[in-house]
Design an enzyme around this catalytic site. Sequence first.
Site, PDB file in Angstrom:
ATOM      1  N   LEU A  10     -41.222  74.388  81.133  1.00  0.00           N
ATOM      2  CA  LEU A  10     -40.680  74.346  82.493  1.00  0.00           C
ATOM      3  C   LEU A  10     -39.423  73.486  82.602  1.00  0.00           C
ATOM      4  CD1 LEU A  10     -44.009  74.041  84.556  1.00  0.00           C
ATOM      5  CD2 LEU A  10     -42.807  76.110  83.801  1.00  0.00           C
ATOM      6  N   HIS A  11     -38.578  73.889  83.547  1.00  0.00           N
ATOM      7  CA  HIS A  11     -37.341  73.160  83.832  1.00  0.00           C
ATOM      8  C   HIS A  11     -37.086  73.214  85.345  1.00  0.00           C
ATOM      9  CE1 HIS A  11     -35.709  77.180  84.132  1.00  0.00           C
ATOM     10  NE2 HIS A  11     -36.015  77.433  82.868  1.00  0.00           N
TER      11      HIS A  11
ATOM     12  N   HIS B 179     -37.663  76.507  87.248  1.00  0.00           N
ATOM     13  CA  HIS B 179     -39.059  76.791  87.628  1.00  0.00           C
ATOM     14  C   HIS B 179     -39.465  75.919  88.816  1.00  0.00           C
ATOM     15  CE1 HIS B 179     -39.237  77.768  83.152  1.00  0.00           C
ATOM     16  NE2 HIS B 179     -39.642  78.890  83.693  1.00  0.00           N
TER      17      HIS B 179
ATOM     18  N   ARG C 151     -35.312  78.995  76.878  1.00  0.00           N
ATOM     19  CA  ARG C 151     -34.709  79.247  75.561  1.00  0.00           C
ATOM     20  C   ARG C 151     -33.586  78.263  75.234  1.00  0.00           C
ATOM     21  NH1 ARG C 151     -36.281  84.609  76.865  1.00  0.00           N
ATOM     22  NH2 ARG C 151     -37.481  85.526  75.152  1.00  0.00           N
TER      23      ARG C 151
HETATM   24  P1  AMP Z   1     -40.065  82.345  82.562  1.00  0.00           P
HETATM   25  O1  AMP Z   1     -40.932  81.160  82.326  1.00  0.00           O
HETATM   26  O2  AMP Z   1     -38.792  82.326  81.804  1.00  0.00           O
HETATM   27  O3  AMP Z   1     -40.817  83.637  82.450  1.00  0.00           O
HETATM   28  O4  AMP Z   1     -39.612  82.239  84.078  1.00  0.00           O
HETATM   29  C1  AMP Z   1     -40.539  82.128  85.117  1.00  0.00           C
HETATM   30  C2  AMP Z   1     -39.829  82.340  86.426  1.00  0.00           C
HETATM   31  O5  AMP Z   1     -38.824  81.356  86.578  1.00  0.00           O
HETATM   32  C3  AMP Z   1     -39.122  83.714  86.493  1.00  0.00           C
HETATM   33  O6  AMP Z   1     -39.290  84.238  87.803  1.00  0.00           O
HETATM   34  C4  AMP Z   1     -37.697  83.344  86.235  1.00  0.00           C
HETATM   35  O7  AMP Z   1     -36.773  84.251  86.788  1.00  0.00           O
HETATM   36  C5  AMP Z   1     -37.594  81.990  86.894  1.00  0.00           C
HETATM   37  N1  AMP Z   1     -36.466  81.235  86.356  1.00  0.00           N
HETATM   38  C6  AMP Z   1     -36.196  80.982  85.043  1.00  0.00           C
HETATM   39  N2  AMP Z   1     -35.030  80.322  84.933  1.00  0.00           N
HETATM   40  C7  AMP Z   1     -34.549  80.149  86.190  1.00  0.00           C
HETATM   41  C8  AMP Z   1     -33.378  79.549  86.732  1.00  0.00           C
HETATM   42  N3  AMP Z   1     -32.449  78.993  85.965  1.00  0.00           N
HETATM   43  N4  AMP Z   1     -33.229  79.557  88.073  1.00  0.00           N
HETATM   44  C9  AMP Z   1     -34.162  80.133  88.884  1.00  0.00           C
HETATM   45  N5  AMP Z   1     -35.277  80.730  88.434  1.00  0.00           N
HETATM   46  C10 AMP Z   1     -35.478  80.733  87.111  1.00  0.00           C
END
Ligand code: AMP
Length: 280
Positions: free
Chosen positions: A32-33, A36, A188
């Site tokens: 998470l960042h 999220h 990533r």
């Molecule tokens: P992930 O863990 O990469 O599957 O992402 C989970 C959710 O967080 C997805 O709905 C992504 O689109 C959202 N997300 C990831 N990176 C960002 C970001 N930089 N800004 C806003 N939402 C994000």
Amino acid sequence: MTLFTTVKSLNDALLSFLKSGEIGFVPTMGALHEGHLSLVSKSLAENDCTVVSIFVNPTQFNNPTDLEKYPRTLRADVDLLQTLNGNIFIFAPNAEDIYQKDVISKHYNFGGLENEMEGKHRKGHFDGVGTVLNLLFRIVKPTKAYFGEKDFQQLQIVKKMVSLEKLPVNIIGCEIIREKSGLALSSRNKRLNSTEKKAAILISQSLKLVKKEFSNHSISELTNMVAKNFESEKILKLEYFEIADIETLKTATKKDEDKNYRAFIAAFAGEVRLIDNMAL
Ligand code: AMP
């Protein structure tokens, strides 16, 4: 804040909110960042409780190395979520909990959305995404679920899946959170070395340039501009640049006054595949 690893324990905890209250849901793959966290904060503000799932879904990875190397940082994720105030339920199941028997995707027809951009380059990816979210929505039963525009194609696919499956959930799109440099936050990014991370700024710079020049140039001129930008940066390899209609996600070849467009990029920084997009 509580961490649940089984469907049963989560369902027991959600029972009272299901009877009277609204459940918000933020599905993630962890690592998470702040991107999220922005989704979680929005959900906390709009619901009585928020479920954050942390599950690296095997069926959406077309590349086994990408799945293997995907960062898994549950302890740090829990710590980060603890910095937010509110009723957060973390759900970190294993694949058997979610899929029950066979860890395989259902096949969806998303009306063509699945054949564009990411769909062309990651075969079966959106079947995996649709499958896991359908299963998760049926477990969590949220009123609203929050998705980042960072994965804009995914956002459109999820809306389509929810209508195909007739699920009573409202899908909320949330703005992309970026570093000061413009680089879109992504799990990533943790895999980038400092040279790759610096080079990766070109992705958002190119999107910004296209946004600025959109009214002054044709789509093919803009495409050439971006290609040239990437030719000058050897650390990056452009996989695709597209300007697409936001509804159909079909590649635009000319501008139509009645349509809205976004620019999309996928590029490799070393071995790490990054995506980004911007409204035009
Ligand atoms: P992930 O863990 O990469 O599957 O992402 C989970 C959710 O967080 C997805 O709905 C992504 O689109 C959202 N997300 C990831 N990176 C960002 C970001 N930089 N800004 C806003 N939402 C994000």
